[in-house]
Design a protein around this motif. Structure first.
Motif, PDB file in Angstrom:
ATOM      1  N   ILE A 168       1.875  14.226 -26.349  1.00 44.30           N
ATOM      2  CA  ILE A 168       0.555  14.096 -25.731  1.00 44.30           C
ATOM      3  C   ILE A 168       0.681  13.080 -24.601  1.00 44.30           C
ATOM      4  N   TYR A 169       0.398  13.523 -23.381  1.00 45.41           N
ATOM      5  CA  TYR A 169       0.482  12.672 -22.198  1.00 45.41           C
ATOM      6  C   TYR A 169      -0.914  12.275 -21.735  1.00 45.41           C
ATOM      7  N   LYS A 170      -1.076  11.001 -21.408  1.00 47.90           N
ATOM      8  CA  LYS A 170      -2.270  10.534 -20.706  1.00 47.90           C
ATOM      9  C   LYS A 170      -1.813   9.952 -19.381  1.00 47.90           C
ATOM     10  N   VAL A 171      -2.303  10.496 -18.283  1.00 48.14           N
ATOM     11  CA  VAL A 171      -1.821  10.131 -16.950  1.00 48.14           C
ATOM     12  C   VAL A 171      -2.995   9.757 -16.057  1.00 48.14           C
ATOM     13  N   HIS A 172      -2.871   8.620 -15.397  1.00 42.30           N
ATOM     14  CA  HIS A 172      -3.846   8.207 -14.383  1.00 42.30           C
ATOM     15  C   HIS A 172      -3.151   8.182 -13.031  1.00 42.30           C
ATOM     16  N   VAL A 173      -3.683   8.908 -12.044  1.00 38.47           N
ATOM     17  CA  VAL A 173      -3.091   8.973 -10.706  1.00 38.47           C
ATOM     18  C   VAL A 173      -3.793   7.974  -9.795  1.00 38.47           C
ATOM     19  N   SER A 174      -3.033   7.026  -9.249  1.00 38.52           N
ATOM     20  CA  SER A 174      -3.619   5.987  -8.398  1.00 38.52           C
ATOM     21  C   SER A 174      -3.300   6.152  -6.921  1.00 38.52           C
ATOM     22  N   ASP A 175      -2.272   6.919  -6.594  1.00 41.93           N
ATOM     23  CA  ASP A 175      -1.905   7.092  -5.184  1.00 41.93           C
ATOM     24  C   ASP A 175      -0.955   8.267  -5.073  1.00 41.93           C
ATOM     25  N   MET A 176      -0.659   8.655  -3.849  1.00 40.52           N
ATOM     26  CA  MET A 176       0.279   9.748  -3.612  1.00 40.52           C
ATOM     27  C   MET A 176       0.829   9.604  -2.204  1.00 40.52           C
ATOM     28  N   THR A 177       1.930  10.278  -1.940  1.00 39.22           N
ATOM     29  CA  THR A 177       2.494  10.326  -0.597  1.00 39.22           C
ATOM     30  C   THR A 177       3.462  11.497  -0.505  1.00 39.22           C
ATOM     31  N   ASP A 178       3.643  12.013   0.687  1.00 35.41           N
ATOM     32  CA  ASP A 178       4.656  13.032   0.910  1.00 35.41           C
ATOM     33  C   ASP A 178       5.943  12.417   1.443  1.00 35.41           C
ATOM     34  N   ASP A 179       5.872  11.133   1.851  1.00 33.33           N
ATOM     35  CA  ASP A 179       7.030  10.455   2.420  1.00 33.33           C
ATOM     36  C   ASP A 179       7.170   9.097   1.754  1.00 33.33           C
ATOM     37  N   ILE A 180       7.988   9.012   0.707  1.00 29.17           N
ATOM     38  CA  ILE A 180       8.101   7.777  -0.057  1.00 29.17           C
ATOM     39  C   ILE A 180       8.794   6.676   0.745  1.00 29.17           C
ATOM     40  N   ILE A 181       9.665   7.057   1.675  1.00 33.39           N
ATOM     41  CA  ILE A 181      10.312   6.034   2.511  1.00 33.39           C
ATOM     42  C   ILE A 181       9.293   5.410   3.455  1.00 33.39           C
ATOM     43  N   ARG A 182       8.484   6.241   4.101  1.00 33.83           N
ATOM     44  CA  ARG A 182       7.457   5.731   5.001  1.00 33.83           C
ATOM     45  C   ARG A 182       6.461   4.860   4.246  1.00 33.83           C
ATOM     46  N   TRP A 183       6.122   5.279   3.025  1.00 36.24           N
ATOM     47  CA  TRP A 183       5.200   4.495   2.215  1.00 36.24           C
ATOM     48  C   TRP A 183       5.781   3.108   1.942  1.00 36.24           C
ATOM     49  N   GLN A 184       7.075   3.040   1.633  1.00 33.92           N
ATOM     50  CA  GLN A 184       7.714   1.753   1.382  1.00 33.92           C
ATOM     51  C   GLN A 184       7.773   0.895   2.640  1.00 33.92           C
ATOM     52  N   ILE A 185       8.092   1.510   3.772  1.00 31.56           N
ATOM     53  CA  ILE A 185       8.155   0.764   5.029  1.00 31.56           C
ATOM     54  C   ILE A 185       6.800   0.175   5.369  1.00 31.56           C
ATOM     55  N   GLY A 198       5.188 -12.005   9.807  1.00 30.46           N
ATOM     56  CA  GLY A 198       5.250 -10.847  10.697  1.00 30.46           C
ATOM     57  C   GLY A 198       6.578 -10.640  11.384  1.00 30.46           C
ATOM     58  N   ILE A 199       7.688 -11.007  10.764  1.00 35.60           N
ATOM     59  CA  ILE A 199       8.996 -10.820  11.391  1.00 35.60           C
ATOM     60  C   ILE A 199       9.327  -9.341  11.521  1.00 35.60           C
ATOM     61  N   ASP A 200      10.156  -9.021  12.509  1.00 34.87           N
ATOM     62  CA  ASP A 200      10.572  -7.644  12.720  1.00 34.87           C
ATOM     63  C   ASP A 200      11.736  -7.298  11.799  1.00 34.87           C
ATOM     64  N   SER A 201      11.869  -6.021  11.546  1.00 37.91           N
ATOM     65  CA  SER A 201      12.988  -5.546  10.747  1.00 37.91           C
ATOM     66  C   SER A 201      14.263  -5.640  11.567  1.00 37.91           C
ATOM     67  N   THR A 202      15.344  -6.154  10.948  1.00 38.28           N
ATOM     68  CA  THR A 202      16.616  -6.228  11.652  1.00 38.28           C
ATOM     69  C   THR A 202      17.354  -4.893  11.609  1.00 38.28           C
ATOM     70  N   SER A 203      17.020  -4.049  10.659  1.00 35.83           N
ATOM     71  CA  SER A 203      17.462  -2.660  10.610  1.00 35.83           C
ATOM     72  C   SER A 203      16.398  -1.912   9.821  1.00 35.83           C
ATOM     73  N   TYR A 204      16.370  -0.599   9.920  1.00 35.79           N
ATOM     74  CA  TYR A 204      15.273   0.162   9.336  1.00 35.79           C
ATOM     75  C   TYR A 204      15.138  -0.103   7.837  1.00 35.79           C
ATOM     76  N   GLY A 205      13.982  -0.651   7.464  1.00 38.34           N
ATOM     77  CA  GLY A 205      13.720  -0.912   6.061  1.00 38.34           C
ATOM     78  C   GLY A 205      14.278  -2.218   5.538  1.00 38.34           C
ATOM     79  N   PHE A 206      14.805  -3.090   6.430  1.00 37.05           N
ATOM     80  CA  PHE A 206      15.382  -4.362   6.004  1.00 37.05           C
ATOM     81  C   PHE A 206      14.807  -5.492   6.847  1.00 37.05           C
ATOM     82  N   TYR A 207      14.309  -6.538   6.170  1.00 38.71           N
ATOM     83  CA  TYR A 207      13.710  -7.693   6.841  1.00 38.71           C
ATOM     84  C   TYR A 207      14.438  -8.959   6.390  1.00 38.71           C
ATOM     85  N   TYR A 208      14.584  -9.882   7.320  1.00 35.92           N
ATOM     86  CA  TYR A 208      15.331 -11.103   7.024  1.00 35.92           C
ATOM     87  C   TYR A 208      14.628 -12.293   7.683  1.00 35.92           C
ATOM     88  N   LYS A 209      14.522 -13.387   6.921  1.00 34.98           N
ATOM     89  CA  LYS A 209      13.938 -14.602   7.500  1.00 34.98           C
ATOM     90  C   LYS A 209      14.681 -15.820   6.978  1.00 34.98           C
TER      91      LYS A 209
END
Length: 336
Positions: A168-185, A198-209
């Motif tokens: 028996i599954y009980k599921v609550h849906v809180s969000d959705m996306t078609d692009d999980i990478i874009r959602w993370q970015i 507000g630093i810029d990414s040094t490479s796509y999906g990576f931030y450093y400070k």
């Protein structure tokens, strides 16, 4: 007791078939499992009709958001029970507290489910179909639909049933996306703006400070051994790993069998060859990229999407799938 008697009687009645002199036919595959499931449904939810490939929706609270059933990824908080009502898994913090299984070091909340073949079971895919963001649905899913395989006909699922059990599954849906990478970015950019200035990414999906300047700007030579302290967090601030005892205690992940002290790191020709610990274990690329930018006695933070971390896999009960991560690292002295 009465319900158990009715279920036993229902199963016994289902087993009584005409004997006669006819040639005995071979029983369909997994017939016993279906008889048991049908009898259980007849006792507990008489007259309820199936949907999809054969799941039974027993409660449905419609959400007011966008339809989630066709999204590539859905964010769900879930609880799974067996037919006796025992909880076998949950990501619901309140449920965990009720059960007495709550662990302060574990992650609770929405998990990302890939809404496709090999991402979720066929029965769960049926269940999510038609749901909207904000909705909650509870459904009984027979064992033969708890499979990652997909077939054209409902009967094919039964014929190819695995060793899974009814649930028996009980599921609550809180969000959705078609692009999980874009959602993370997008999440990382909001996090960067709020917590890292507000630093810029040094490479796509990576931030450093940089948090503390190094004593010099020279890079380490290959095979150099350095020592670091670090703390790893989810973007919600939850700590899942650290070399610092006080931090481990504050965030309830302290382990009496672990030594909390600076850990050795062996430098290399490239960041992906950096190893950690006396055994020379590899590290996730987001961690090594952060180190690669650092110099002697520097302190810095690296934040990155799951492509630099654990990807679509979860890591124990602390890091869910598709999680952006943050590591605060300081190059320090060798442990005494």
């Amino acid at each position: 007791m009465k319900r158990e008697f009715l279920l036993s009687a229902a199963i016994s009645a289902a087993a009584l078939l005409p004997q006669g002199c006819a040639v005995e036919k071979e029983a369909p595959a997994n017939e016993a499992a279906k008889r048991y499931f049908d009898a259980w449904m007849a006792v507990n939810y008489p007259g309820l009709q199936p949907s999809g490939n054969g799941i039974y929706i027993i409660e449905d609270i419609e959400g007011d958001g966008e339809p989630a059933g066709n999204a590539n990824y859905v964010f769900v908080t879930y609880t799974v029970k067996d037919l006796d009502g025992n909880v076998t898994s949950t990501s619901d913090i309140e449920m965990a507290k009720q059960l007495g299984t709550y662990n302060k070091s574990y992650y609770y909340g929405p998990n990302v489910w890939t809404n496709s073949t090999y991402g979720i079971h066929a029965g769960v895919e049926d269940m999510i179909s038609g749901m909207k963001i904000g909705g909650t649905r509870t459904a009984v899913i027979p064992s033969w639909l708890r499979t990652y395989s997909r077939y054209e006909n409902p009967s094919d699922y039964l014929d190819n049933a695995t060793s899974e059990s009814d649930a028996i599954y009980k599921v609550h849906v809180s969000d959705m996306t078609d692009d999980i990478i874009r959602w993370q970015i997008d999440s990382l950019e909001r996090f960067s703006d709020k917590y890292l200035g507000g630093i810029d990414s040094t490479s796509y999906g990576f931030y450093y400070k940089q948090l503390k300047e190094p004593v010099d700007t020279n890079s380490f030579a290959s095979d150099t051994t350095i020592y670091i302290n670090y703390t790893g967090r989810l973007l919600n601030g939850q700590v899942f790993d650290t070399t610092i005892a006080d931090t481990a205690k504050v965030y309830n992940i302290w382990d009496s069998s672990k030594s909390y002290e600076p850990v050795e790191v062996t430098w290399a020709e490239s960041h992906d060859q950096i190893t950690m610990g006396s055994s020379g274990s590899g590290v996730i690329s987001g961690f090594s990229l952060t180190l690669w930018k650092m110099r002697n006695k520097e302190k810095a933070v690296g934040v990155f999407y799951s492509g630099y971390g654990y990807g679509s896999s979860s890591s124990n009960n602390m890091i869910p799938a598709f999680s952006p991560l943050m590591f605060e690292i300081e190059i320090t002295e060798e442990a005494e």
